[in-house]
Write a protein that holds these residues in place. Sequence first.
Motif, mmCIF file in Angstrom:
data_model
loop_
_atom_site.group_PDB
_atom_site.id
_atom_site.type_symbol
_atom_site.label_atom_id
_atom_site.label_comp_id
_atom_site.label_asym_id
_atom_site.label_seq_id
_atom_site.Cartn_x
_atom_site.Cartn_y
_atom_site.Cartn_z
ATOM 1 N N UNK A 57 30.067 72.728 77.558
ATOM 2 C CA UNK A 57 28.815 72.750 78.304
ATOM 3 C C UNK A 57 29.043 73.612 79.538
ATOM 4 N N UNK A 58 27.965 74.036 80.153
ATOM 5 C CA UNK A 58 28.046 74.914 81.302
ATOM 6 C C UNK A 58 27.062 74.452 82.371
ATOM 7 N N UNK A 59 27.463 74.635 83.611
ATOM 8 C CA UNK A 59 26.607 74.252 84.735
ATOM 9 C C UNK A 59 26.657 75.363 85.772
ATOM 10 N N UNK A 65 26.143 82.316 89.944
ATOM 11 C CA UNK A 65 27.078 83.381 89.586
ATOM 12 C C UNK A 65 28.349 82.856 88.928
ATOM 13 N N UNK A 66 28.594 81.555 89.028
ATOM 14 C CA UNK A 66 29.771 80.952 88.394
ATOM 15 C C UNK A 66 29.297 80.000 87.306
ATOM 16 N N UNK A 67 29.862 80.165 86.114
ATOM 17 C CA UNK A 67 29.612 79.247 85.012
ATOM 18 C C UNK A 67 30.695 78.169 85.081
ATOM 19 N N UNK A 68 30.348 76.985 85.520
ATOM 20 C CA UNK A 68 31.287 75.867 85.572
ATOM 21 C C UNK A 68 31.309 75.262 84.172
ATOM 22 N N UNK A 69 32.415 75.430 83.475
ATOM 23 C CA UNK A 69 32.528 75.008 82.081
ATOM 24 C C UNK A 69 33.158 73.613 82.019
ATOM 25 N N UNK A 70 32.611 72.743 81.163
ATOM 26 C CA UNK A 70 33.138 71.387 81.071
ATOM 27 C C UNK A 70 32.951 70.834 79.668
ATOM 28 N N UNK A 71 33.689 69.782 79.375
ATOM 29 C CA UNK A 71 33.605 69.114 78.079
ATOM 30 C C UNK A 71 32.415 68.155 78.100
ATOM 31 N N UNK A 82 33.460 83.700 86.229
ATOM 32 C CA UNK A 82 32.677 84.499 87.161
ATOM 33 C C UNK A 82 33.231 85.903 87.221
ATOM 34 N N UNK A 83 32.907 86.595 88.278
ATOM 35 C CA UNK A 83 33.361 87.972 88.460
ATOM 36 C C UNK A 83 34.120 88.085 89.773
ATOM 37 N N UNK A 87 34.104 93.276 90.212
ATOM 38 C CA UNK A 87 33.291 93.205 89.003
ATOM 39 C C UNK A 87 34.023 92.778 87.749
ATOM 40 N N UNK A 88 35.352 92.631 87.807
ATOM 41 C CA UNK A 88 36.120 92.202 86.640
ATOM 42 C C UNK A 88 35.835 90.740 86.307
ATOM 43 N N UNK A 89 35.781 90.434 85.024
ATOM 44 C CA UNK A 89 35.579 89.052 84.576
ATOM 45 C C UNK A 89 36.812 88.219 84.913
#
Length: 116
Positions: A57-59, A65-71, A82-83, A87-89
């Motif tokens: 899941x993502x929040x 600008x930041x995808x906080x990824x979680x179970x 994020x970046x 600009x680098x991933x």
Amino acid sequence: MTTHQGSCHCGRVTFEVDGEIDSALSCNCSICQRKGSLLWFVPRTSLRLSTPESDLASYTFNKHVIQHRFCPTCGIHPYGEGKAPNGDAMAAVNIRCIEGIDLAAVPVHHFDGRAK
């Protein structure tokens, strides 16, 4: 280069990440303070999911600008995406989710995310 293994609490989300953990960041923004993450920043290409990305899941919040990824099963946050300023991933790996880490041996830098 060292390859580290990590996972969420229930094991639904598993990953490998390459690199040397020489420090971690503790942020006091509204989400990081609540999660208690210790973040290690690596190029996104250094993080390999063993779990299908669709199992996470993502929040996002604030500037989104930041995808906080979680179970979605146990709620543990193993990483964010994020970046970098150039600009680098990037991935911000929660080192508390990496196996065999001596957390007391990792220097922690404090970041005032509330002020940003």
